[in-house]
Design an enzyme around this catalytic site. Structure first.
Site, PDB file in Angstrom:
ATOM      1  N   LYS A  31       7.279   4.697 -15.374  1.00 28.17           N
ATOM      2  CA  LYS A  31       8.608   4.555 -15.964  1.00 28.17           C
ATOM      3  C   LYS A  31       9.045   5.863 -16.641  1.00 28.17           C
ATOM      4  O   LYS A  31      10.146   6.353 -16.404  1.00 28.17           O
ATOM      5  CB  LYS A  31       8.599   3.404 -16.974  1.00 28.17           C
ATOM      6  CG  LYS A  31       9.981   3.071 -17.549  1.00 28.17           C
ATOM      7  CD  LYS A  31       9.888   2.134 -18.754  1.00 28.17           C
ATOM      8  CE  LYS A  31       9.563   0.706 -18.383  1.00 28.17           C
ATOM      9  NZ  LYS A  31      10.753  -0.052 -17.923  1.00 28.17           N
ATOM     10  N   ARG A 101       8.859   0.410 -24.779  1.00 27.64           N
ATOM     11  CA  ARG A 101       8.276  -0.243 -23.599  1.00 27.64           C
ATOM     12  C   ARG A 101       7.021   0.474 -23.143  1.00 27.64           C
ATOM     13  O   ARG A 101       6.912   1.687 -23.267  1.00 27.64           O
ATOM     14  CB  ARG A 101       9.261  -0.198 -22.411  1.00 27.64           C
ATOM     15  CG  ARG A 101      10.541  -0.941 -22.622  1.00 27.64           C
ATOM     16  CD  ARG A 101      11.422  -0.717 -21.383  1.00 27.64           C
ATOM     17  NE  ARG A 101      12.820  -0.738 -21.738  1.00 27.64           N
ATOM     18  CZ  ARG A 101      13.651  -1.736 -21.384  1.00 27.64           C
ATOM     19  NH1 ARG A 101      13.217  -2.740 -20.668  1.00 27.64           N
ATOM     20  NH2 ARG A 101      14.919  -1.685 -21.738  1.00 27.64           N
ATOM     21  N   GLY A 110       5.568  -7.035 -16.177  1.00 27.10           N
ATOM     22  CA  GLY A 110       5.437  -8.135 -17.132  1.00 27.10           C
ATOM     23  C   GLY A 110       4.078  -8.245 -17.779  1.00 27.10           C
ATOM     24  O   GLY A 110       3.815  -9.167 -18.543  1.00 27.10           O
ATOM     25  N   MET A 112       2.524  -6.044 -19.791  1.00 26.69           N
ATOM     26  CA  MET A 112       2.368  -5.524 -21.138  1.00 26.69           C
ATOM     27  C   MET A 112       3.642  -5.755 -21.939  1.00 26.69           C
ATOM     28  O   MET A 112       4.616  -6.300 -21.448  1.00 26.69           O
ATOM     29  CB  MET A 112       1.957  -4.073 -21.085  1.00 26.69           C
ATOM     30  CG  MET A 112       0.484  -3.972 -20.671  1.00 26.69           C
ATOM     31  SD  MET A 112      -0.048  -2.290 -20.637  1.00 26.69           S
ATOM     32  CE  MET A 112       1.129  -1.596 -19.507  1.00 26.69           C
ATOM     33  N   ARG A 357      11.998   3.044  -9.561  1.00 26.88           N
ATOM     34  CA  ARG A 357      10.609   3.167  -9.094  1.00 26.88           C
ATOM     35  C   ARG A 357      10.594   2.761  -7.637  1.00 26.88           C
ATOM     36  O   ARG A 357      11.528   2.105  -7.152  1.00 26.88           O
ATOM     37  CB  ARG A 357       9.684   2.290  -9.915  1.00 26.88           C
ATOM     38  CG  ARG A 357      10.067   0.832  -9.886  1.00 26.88           C
ATOM     39  CD  ARG A 357       9.159   0.004 -10.793  1.00 26.88           C
ATOM     40  NE  ARG A 357       9.629  -1.377 -10.815  1.00 26.88           N
ATOM     41  CZ  ARG A 357       9.223  -2.277 -11.700  1.00 26.88           C
ATOM     42  NH1 ARG A 357       8.373  -1.940 -12.636  1.00 26.88           N
ATOM     43  NH2 ARG A 357       9.673  -3.520 -11.648  1.00 26.88           N
ATOM     44  N   HIS A 473       9.739 -13.678 -11.501  1.00 29.89           N
ATOM     45  CA  HIS A 473       8.312 -13.351 -11.573  1.00 29.89           C
ATOM     46  C   HIS A 473       7.557 -13.882 -10.357  1.00 29.89           C
ATOM     47  O   HIS A 473       6.798 -13.166  -9.696  1.00 29.89           O
ATOM     48  CB  HIS A 473       7.711 -13.939 -12.856  1.00 29.89           C
ATOM     49  CG  HIS A 473       6.253 -13.669 -13.015  1.00 29.89           C
ATOM     50  ND1 HIS A 473       5.285 -14.541 -12.572  1.00 29.89           N
ATOM     51  CD2 HIS A 473       5.597 -12.603 -13.530  1.00 29.89           C
ATOM     52  CE1 HIS A 473       4.093 -14.030 -12.841  1.00 29.89           C
ATOM     53  NE2 HIS A 473       4.256 -12.849 -13.417  1.00 29.89           N
ATOM     54  N   ARG A 579     -22.728 -11.509  17.482  1.00 24.45           N
ATOM     55  CA  ARG A 579     -23.885 -12.141  16.832  1.00 24.45           C
ATOM     56  C   ARG A 579     -24.400 -13.257  17.716  1.00 24.45           C
ATOM     57  O   ARG A 579     -23.850 -14.362  17.713  1.00 24.45           O
ATOM     58  CB  ARG A 579     -23.461 -12.701  15.468  1.00 24.45           C
ATOM     59  CG  ARG A 579     -23.131 -11.615  14.452  1.00 24.45           C
ATOM     60  CD  ARG A 579     -22.108 -12.074  13.429  1.00 24.45           C
ATOM     61  NE  ARG A 579     -20.791 -12.229  14.073  1.00 24.45           N
ATOM     62  CZ  ARG A 579     -19.634 -12.114  13.434  1.00 24.45           C
ATOM     63  NH1 ARG A 579     -19.592 -11.856  12.155  1.00 24.45           N
ATOM     64  NH2 ARG A 579     -18.508 -12.271  14.093  1.00 24.45           N
ATOM     65  N   ARG A 635     -25.930  -7.912  19.335  1.00 20.93           N
ATOM     66  CA  ARG A 635     -27.091  -7.942  18.452  1.00 20.93           C
ATOM     67  C   ARG A 635     -28.022  -9.062  18.907  1.00 20.93           C
ATOM     68  O   ARG A 635     -27.604 -10.218  19.019  1.00 20.93           O
ATOM     69  CB  ARG A 635     -26.654  -8.201  17.012  1.00 20.93           C
ATOM     70  CG  ARG A 635     -27.834  -8.207  16.062  1.00 20.93           C
ATOM     71  CD  ARG A 635     -27.411  -8.353  14.626  1.00 20.93           C
ATOM     72  NE  ARG A 635     -26.935  -9.686  14.348  1.00 20.93           N
ATOM     73  CZ  ARG A 635     -26.369 -10.043  13.192  1.00 20.93           C
ATOM     74  NH1 ARG A 635     -26.182  -9.158  12.237  1.00 20.93           N
ATOM     75  NH2 ARG A 635     -25.970 -11.272  12.993  1.00 20.93           N
ATOM     76  N   GLU A 763     -29.558  -1.883   7.979  1.00 23.59           N
ATOM     77  CA  GLU A 763     -29.156  -2.910   7.014  1.00 23.59           C
ATOM     78  C   GLU A 763     -30.220  -3.148   5.955  1.00 23.59           C
ATOM     79  O   GLU A 763     -30.121  -4.069   5.166  1.00 23.59           O
ATOM     80  CB  GLU A 763     -28.801  -4.220   7.727  1.00 23.59           C
ATOM     81  CG  GLU A 763     -29.882  -4.728   8.656  1.00 23.59           C
ATOM     82  CD  GLU A 763     -29.448  -5.958   9.468  1.00 23.59           C
ATOM     83  OE1 GLU A 763     -28.597  -6.718   8.997  1.00 23.59           O
ATOM     84  OE2 GLU A 763     -29.998  -6.152  10.573  1.00 23.59           O
ATOM     85  N   SER A 782     -25.649   0.957  13.647  1.00 25.47           N
ATOM     86  CA  SER A 782     -24.512   0.207  13.139  1.00 25.47           C
ATOM     87  C   SER A 782     -24.879  -0.244  11.735  1.00 25.47           C
ATOM     88  O   SER A 782     -25.884  -0.926  11.537  1.00 25.47           O
ATOM     89  CB  SER A 782     -24.221  -0.984  14.043  1.00 25.47           C
ATOM     90  OG  SER A 782     -23.099  -1.681  13.556  1.00 25.47           O
ATOM     91  N   GLY A 784     -25.067  -2.397   8.853  1.00 22.10           N
ATOM     92  CA  GLY A 784     -24.865  -3.798   8.503  1.00 22.10           C
ATOM     93  C   GLY A 784     -24.760  -3.871   6.994  1.00 22.10           C
ATOM     94  O   GLY A 784     -25.730  -4.160   6.307  1.00 22.10           O
ATOM     95  N   THR A 785     -23.579  -3.558   6.498  1.00 21.45           N
ATOM     96  CA  THR A 785     -23.445  -3.380   5.051  1.00 21.45           C
ATOM     97  C   THR A 785     -23.480  -4.691   4.278  1.00 21.45           C
ATOM     98  O   THR A 785     -23.603  -4.667   3.062  1.00 21.45           O
ATOM     99  CB  THR A 785     -22.176  -2.572   4.721  1.00 21.45           C
ATOM    100  OG1 THR A 785     -21.083  -3.113   5.464  1.00 21.45           O
ATOM    101  CG2 THR A 785     -22.371  -1.126   5.098  1.00 21.45           C
ATOM    102  N   CYS A 849     -20.521  -2.607  10.792  1.00 27.71           N
ATOM    103  CA  CYS A 849     -20.135  -3.933  11.266  1.00 27.71           C
ATOM    104  C   CYS A 849     -20.237  -4.982  10.177  1.00 27.71           C
ATOM    105  O   CYS A 849     -20.186  -6.165  10.445  1.00 27.71           O
ATOM    106  CB  CYS A 849     -20.951  -4.327  12.490  1.00 27.71           C
ATOM    107  SG  CYS A 849     -22.717  -4.461  12.150  1.00 27.71           S
ATOM    108  N   TYR A 869     -16.906   4.599  14.441  1.00 28.57           N
ATOM    109  CA  TYR A 869     -16.022   3.433  14.515  1.00 28.57           C
ATOM    110  C   TYR A 869     -16.316   2.464  13.382  1.00 28.57           C
ATOM    111  O   TYR A 869     -17.362   2.537  12.752  1.00 28.57           O
ATOM    112  CB  TYR A 869     -16.166   2.719  15.868  1.00 28.57           C
ATOM    113  CG  TYR A 869     -17.497   2.046  16.077  1.00 28.57           C
ATOM    114  CD1 TYR A 869     -17.721   0.743  15.614  1.00 28.57           C
ATOM    115  CD2 TYR A 869     -18.541   2.696  16.731  1.00 28.57           C
ATOM    116  CE1 TYR A 869     -18.936   0.126  15.789  1.00 28.57           C
ATOM    117  CE2 TYR A 869     -19.768   2.082  16.913  1.00 28.57           C
ATOM    118  CZ  TYR A 869     -19.958   0.790  16.436  1.00 28.57           C
ATOM    119  OH  TYR A 869     -21.156   0.171  16.604  1.00 28.57           O
TER     120      TYR A 869
END
Lengths: 897, 897
Positions: A31, A101, A110, A112, A357, A473, A579, A635, A763, A782, A784-785, A849, A869
């Site tokens: 602002k 403000r 809205g 604060m 804004r 809102h 899978r 896999r 993984e 790959s 595997g997180t 993946c 990828y």
């Protein structure tokens, strides 16, 4: 501390010039920076000043105290405002009033606190009355100020003030505020002051400087209120950004019929169409519009007609001021090169700009605006791509109502946020949240929403309100969150206590299913069937640009034909994770799978595998057919065993019959296989090591399918076979040998050469650490997180619900690490594995993946570490495509600097 | 390949000189290097040559083929042997005979193959008869050769030969081999040759060079036989070391009554006493002594008397040769500066040395020998400390039989390996292994043992044989493994088929419990009570030296007073891990603990905690009292919840009663708390974050106990409070604040200052990665390598049994990573955490408290990465003290180089 003497904590603006600029958002908040920028543009901005976000940081770092020289700087800036306006703060004859403000770096609508009309006291109110010639206005302003300040700064509960006002109106037999006379307001002011004194044990502050510092402190204090904390968490805003405080000379939209106040978007925020779009109220203060208490009027005649409104447009009522505003609109859009969300006030025929804004918009509008601005030559394609929030695309991908479907429309409201949603009706945010946590789809119905409802709106599929406009809102927040919203459906009569809503003689109870269509404003009984969205037009254009930019490929996690087809339609460039165990749950094969898992010896397993193999082969034939030569990463079996064990007596009997053994033996074996921690148990390649015949069967099914697809369609398939849960190179070597042998056998039998890759999931922390060694055998990695996150944190995803909320509440975790990759922990292992893997095998193919493959911030990380990828669920594919393009652009920018 | 032309593959020895030396063990194997060394010392070693271990490596790296120039080098070396002996290989008139033996870098007794008498054929046997003047001897040698070569090289099963010999003896009505005449042996030779020809389809090879290369190939081949692989796995010998092959001129201990063969130790291998200790057989070949077929005679008169033997000692029978041998003994010990295990043969009155090597010994003997040699000025204290295998101390720490206990001795054998053991009697190695895997203690009873029994001997608590002496296979192996062993208990009549053993009219069945005392040779019925060993004498002396050397401190993992006292007695210097949850299982408190865990709100938890707190405080008072000011690290509650949940209806009812709620509610809550993967669930500090009142109670109990102990005994306690399962600094910060607050409150209330440390376990990969950040708040790190191994590998220790054996069998894991730290995976995380932690806080205290803290190779790793202490279970404390000293010495050595 010497350096503080030279720190500028306060930046002035107004009178066609400013000390700040739009690009100083971090310091001045959004602002403040934009007020400065508008001042510099010569737009009519009431004079004021911004106390920087650094003061906020200082405030919290120093036990809620201010820098020593802040007071001097504020006083100097206030003197500038006095000079500009020509009246003095606290001057009994001609008082300067100010608004105070908040203004954070990112918009937190809205969240604060704000105080208006500050500077009024028992003396200055009379000066204001004299100068404005309107005593009623002056005392109305004063009572508003006492209420706002009393509540926001002094912490006196709203209801004290509301009760007094209610009584005053009842005593005078009055229903509307506008019927109150000056004397009435004066009496209310007296009562308000008494109420404050009673609640606090001291009188309402009459010293205007005390008022000012109280309000400044309240704004800084509001940065850490619960609403703000929740909002920041939901919107990934760091707590250490802090807020600025804007102190600005008041202008009044409520000084009479030549006054007005309004909010507007320079383009339609719902559709993106290039038309001026906004609402205003005559003789009102700004908060009246946003609060949704009075139904606002349209700015333009076109808007009025389109919405079948009876109320006159600003274009008709104040044509000259409207023309000025329209000119400002064009000026701002040209200057900011994006659609703006503006606030203005007209005081006695003069236009003042209070805010500009970048406007929030629906995803569809965002796409149209970006594509249009590009066509207009305002932005480049890269800029257009950069402007779309990837996760907002989600809104466009979800089903809309089937136009041919039967529907019972029971009410109509404003189409406040597009998309259709069905769910059980609930009447409170808490109820919405708790039902949703139990997996229920819910529609949250409120008379109007307030910041306290944020968590429930987030949990709901859709939001329905009975009051408020397109900028209420509910509408603004729903669009931001991508939730469907129908606002201002005035026919509905909500009974919170009875937990019902009545409309046209129908009573809908909490828990009944309703459907809302946020694109038409319709409210329907029951669940209405939906159809898939069309992904053409602006969407296709912009996604095309994104595809042209991004470096990383985007694949999908899919094993069913339906998912694979959906993903291809969404632009997936291959399957990154099929899978195979997910293919095993069909009722026609689960018994054979259980038979295999429960078998006591290799012969038993081979008997069961013989039943499964033809089905597996058919699965792969179909999948390869759909993917038409695109890469498919399969896999091999990775079942946490417990998922497959029979639980009921009936299931045990089924397995026993299939295997030709007795049920007690099956029960005994199932008990034997039970694991304390299946996630860390006999799964993944460990199963392949113990029972190589399982992977042998799968490899055979894959290779035979590849041969069959080539024979039938001429399409060459290059399967990428992935070994799960590898922790050391030797595991991979042993299983690769099995696969290579089977490949040789199938090639021999078919007389056809099959190219294929063998790679591994990374993984486990150990796999990441040993990636250099593993890459000697793996042709691809790959990440595997999901599992890597589980093991790195030592947190089971299945069990995390009991403490992750505590963790987020305490700020231990900024994000759910299963949603957004933990870059400093899990991410370090990924970085390490990438560099070690590439050192051994420079061309090792790298992908991700886990669920993170569809999360924009995680995708940015993937680009940074140089993966080839990402692979994600079908519905996340477009998001990933766009996020990948933005990540490429971000990388180039970094590269360029 | 040109460089091969210059590689020496073959090293000659004999005639007082050799091309090799003792320090060339890696190249020549232990036997070859020591034969060379003995030659250089001028000892009477029959000439021969060693084919190096590099040939073995080459052999396996090149599809079981030899280097091109090996043949030439072997021929040249053989020619040297011929020159030295004065007879020629394959010479019909005067044949040179050779032995072909394996010889790896580390001793692998009986694991690989040996061929004796090689060079005999239908012609040379007559030459041997003529030259020796003993035709019977010549044909006996020939039949031995055919049997050995047929079995070892040609793969013809033993039983073929045994049947022929049995028949021959039966036909002649003969029971002893010695009764066989020359003609009898000639007939047996004919039958043996026929049997070989029948089994192979081709005649027994008559070409002596073919014989030689066949035997060399067999020795190299035996490196990869199953027995050898198992042995290497059990003894941590890498497969790539390879074996050497020793070809050596034969000398004969079986040419008549002036011939003998024997094995000896330069000191007593059982007690370490400095007396010549050994056995011999007149007119026998070496294998006869080791195989335990004939009961051997003692070397010395003292030995004969001590063992109440009737057979004459060598000292009496061949005093001159014995004197030569005794001189050799002293010479070798002086030269090698350690107790030697030697093999010799006496051929027609002339002594030949066939082997010397460092002798295996019991732990007690090892201590005595090391301490004695130091006293004799032969070795330094450091060398003495370096010579004790830390894990061997285990033998000394285990209970011995209570002398006051009732015991029913049913038989007596040789005290072959010290220590007492009770267990169920089993009669096969497989049975021993499978029962032991089910958690049963077993005693393996065999007539005699062979290398095939190794796995069963390893699985058993004790070994009992009815045949063979102190140097029999069973005795040697048992001592090496630290298993109690009673050998040659000839009264016992074993019936393998009936699964019983009979003695003095008593029949003991498989599964009956017996006790053996390997220090006295007693065999007893049932289980006999035991007592703790005294840790004084040589043990105390050597451990004192070790303590003077080591850098790292040694603490213990203990929470019970008994464990703490045991550990202090074993030299623990503090508690490194007091697992408070282990204090919660007592029947008098488990109900309150369950009540706490199942409570639905804070009030319920506090009510339960109030019951637990006084008990916790008493625990700590007692523990602090025992530890007398030594550091005590207390880990706050870390329960995988499922361990505490009530399972039975009775337990639920108990908890319900205690908490004053109904049982169904308890059941519901227990169900709610059930976790899919409790190891990764709501445990560790996650519990502290959710329910800070738990840690608050524990902290209060700790601090109040510290105050109480000071008040009552004046002892100052500095508690080290450890937060488990931390993954990020914020967790620690939040909980440290709770602890600090409670500490403040207790200090205020007691008016006494308490010093304490707050630190964290590093047991999650993320904690290791984030150690730099965590160290900002943690005053110490303790590596919880059990959990760190679980999460780094993604392997649940509770579930690993189903696949870890497959993993070890496939060589995927060299060791069980839960026993010996995985240095390249888990270890990398430890290294990383150490360096990052120290970077932030240079004096951060570092320890380890996983099982690995008592594993010597892991302790070496801890020294390398610079930990301050290791903590292990009480019985591992002496092992850790010694291993830590050795690690310090190894580090200094590295430092010096």
């Amino acid at each position: 501390m010497e350096s503080q003497a030279t720190t500028r904590w306060v930046y002035s603006f107004g009178d066609g010039k400013a000390q700040g600029r739009a690009d100083m958002k971090n310091l001045l908040g959004g602002k403040g920076a934009n007020l400065a920028e508008m001042s510099n543009l010569g737009l009519p901005v009431p004079a004021g000043f911004t106390i920087t976000t650094e003061v906020c940081t200082y405030y919290y770092a120093n036990g809620r105290s201010y820098p020593a020289d802040l007071k001097t700087q504020v006083e100097a800036a206030l003197a500038d405002v006095e000079r500009s306006i020509g009246s003095r703060f606290g001057d009994a004859a001609d008082p300067l009033l100010v608004s105070v403000r908040s203004g954070a770096r990112a918009s937190m609508p809205g969240m604060m606190d704000t105080v208006l009309n500050l500077g009024l006291n028992d003396e200055t109110v009379r000066g204001l009355a004299r100068r404005s010639g309107d005593e009623r206005f002056a005392f109305d302003s004063y009572r508003r100020f006492i209420q706002m300040y009393g509540n926001v700064v002094l912490g006196v509960d709203h209801h004290h003030f509301e009760e007094i006002l209610e009584h005053a109106k009842r005593d005078r037999d009055i229903t509307l505020d506008t019927e109150m006379t000056s004397a009435d307001w004066q009496a209310v002011v007296q009562d308000y002051k008494k109420a404050v004194a009673h609640a606090l044990g001291r009188p309402f502050p009459q010293d205007v400087h005390e008022q000012l510092w109280g309000a400044i402190g309240a704004v800084f204090g509001s940065w850490m209120n619960q609403r703000a904390i929740t909002y920041r968490r939901l919107h990934d805003i760091p707590a250490d950004w802090g807020t600025a405080v804007n102190v600005q000379a008041m202008v009044f939209g409520n000084m009479g019929e030549d006054c007005a106040t309004g909010v507007a978007f320079t383009r339609d925020p719902s559709t993106g169409e290039n038309r001026f779009y906004g609402e205003y109220l005559v003789n009102a203060q700004g908060e009246d519009v946003v609060a949704g208490i009075r139904t606002p009027q349209h700015l333009t005649v076109a808007g009025k007609l389109a919405n079948k409104s009876d109320l006159p447009a600003m274009e008709e009522v104040m044509p000259e001021v409207f023309a000025q505003l329209d000119a400002v609109r064009l000026r701002l859009e040209r200057h900011y090169r994006d659609m703006q969300d503006i606030e203005f006030t007209v005081q006695q025929g003069k236009l003042y700009m209070l805010q500009t804004r970048t406007g929030k918009r629906t995803a569809a509008a965002a796409l149209k605006i970006a594509v249009d601005l590009c066509a207009e030559g305002v932005v480049t394609r890269e800029e257009a791509v950069r402007r779309i929030e990837p996760s907002s695309l989600d809104q466009l991908l979800h089903p809309t109502l089937d136009p041919k479907a039967q529907r019972t429309v029971i009410a109509r409201g404003l189409p406040a946020s597009p998309g259709a949603a069905s769910g059980k009706l609930v009447f409170s945010a808490d109820e919405a949240e708790s039902l949703s946590e139990m997996g229920e789809a819910v529609i949250l119905c409120r008379i109007e929403t307030s910041p306290e409802d944020i968590h429930g709106m987030h949990a709901a599929r859709g939001i329905l309100t009975t009051r408020g406009g397109m900028t209420s809102h509910a509408a603004v927040v729903a669009r931001g969150m991508g939730r469907a919203c129908v606002a201002g459906a005035g026919e509905l009569r909500v009974d919170y206590k009875g937990q019902t809503v009545m409309v046209r003689g129908v009573t809908i109870k909490a828990g009944d299913v309703v459907t809302i269509d946020g694109s038409t404003g319709e409210v329907m009984l029951g669940e209405v069937p939906t159809i898939q969205p069309e992904l053409s037009g602006d969407f296709a254009t912009l996604m095309g640009w994104a595809d042209g930019i991004r470096r990383m490929r985007v694949r999908t996690n899919a094993e069913t034909p339906l998912d694979a087809r959906t993903a291809v339609r969404f632009g997936a460039e291959g399957i990154g994770l099929c899978r195979t165990e997910h293919m095993f749950f069909d009722t026609d094969r689960i018994v054979a799978v259980r038979e295999m898992i429960l078998a006591e010896d290799e012969a038993g397993r081979r008997a069961a595998l013989a039943k499964i193999e033809p089905m597996q082969r058919r699965d792969f034939v179909e999948l390869f057919g759909i993917m038409k030569g695109l890469p498919v990463t399969i896999r091999l079996l990775d079942p946490p065993l417990h998922e497959f064990l029979p639980n009921t007596e009936e299931e045990m009997a089924e397995v026993a019959a299939a295997a030709g053994i007795d049920a007690p033996r099956v029960r005994h074996r199932a008990l034997q296989l039970h694991e304390a921690n299946p996630m860390l148990g006999h799964r993944g390649c460990r199963l392949g090591i113990s029972y190589p015949e399982i992977y042998e069967m799968q490899a055979r099914a894959i290779f035979e399918a590849a041969v069959e697809v080539f024979r039938d369609s001429g399409e060459t398939v290059t399967p990428e076979i992935m070994i799960p849960l590898v922790g050391s190179r030797k595991e991979l070597d042993i299983l690769k040998a099995v696969i290579d042998r089977v490949a040789g056998e199938v090639m021999q039998a078919s007389g056809r050469r099959i190219d294929y890759l063998v790679g591994t999931m990374i993984e486990l922390p150990r796999a990441a650490l040993r990636a250099g060694d593993i890459a000697a055998s793996a042709e691809f990695f790959s990440f595997g997180t999901n599992d890597l996150t589980q093991t790195t944190f030592g947190i089971s995803r299945d069990d995390a619900a009991s403490f992750l909320p505590d963790y987020q509440r305490h700020g231990i975790l900024e994000h759910d690490p299963f949603v957004s990759l933990d870059q400093e922990g899990v991410g370090e292992l990924v970085r390490l594995a990438v560099s070690r893997g590439r050192e051994t095998r420079p061309d090792v193919k790298l992908g991700i993946c886990g669920e993170h493959g569809g999360d924009p911030s995680s995708i940015r990380f993937c680009e940074q570490v140089g993966l080839d990828y990402v692979s994600c669920s079908p519905y996340r594919v477009p998001i990933a495509r766009l996020a990948a393009a933005q990540a490429t652009l971000a990388g180039e920018r970094v590269g360029r600097d």
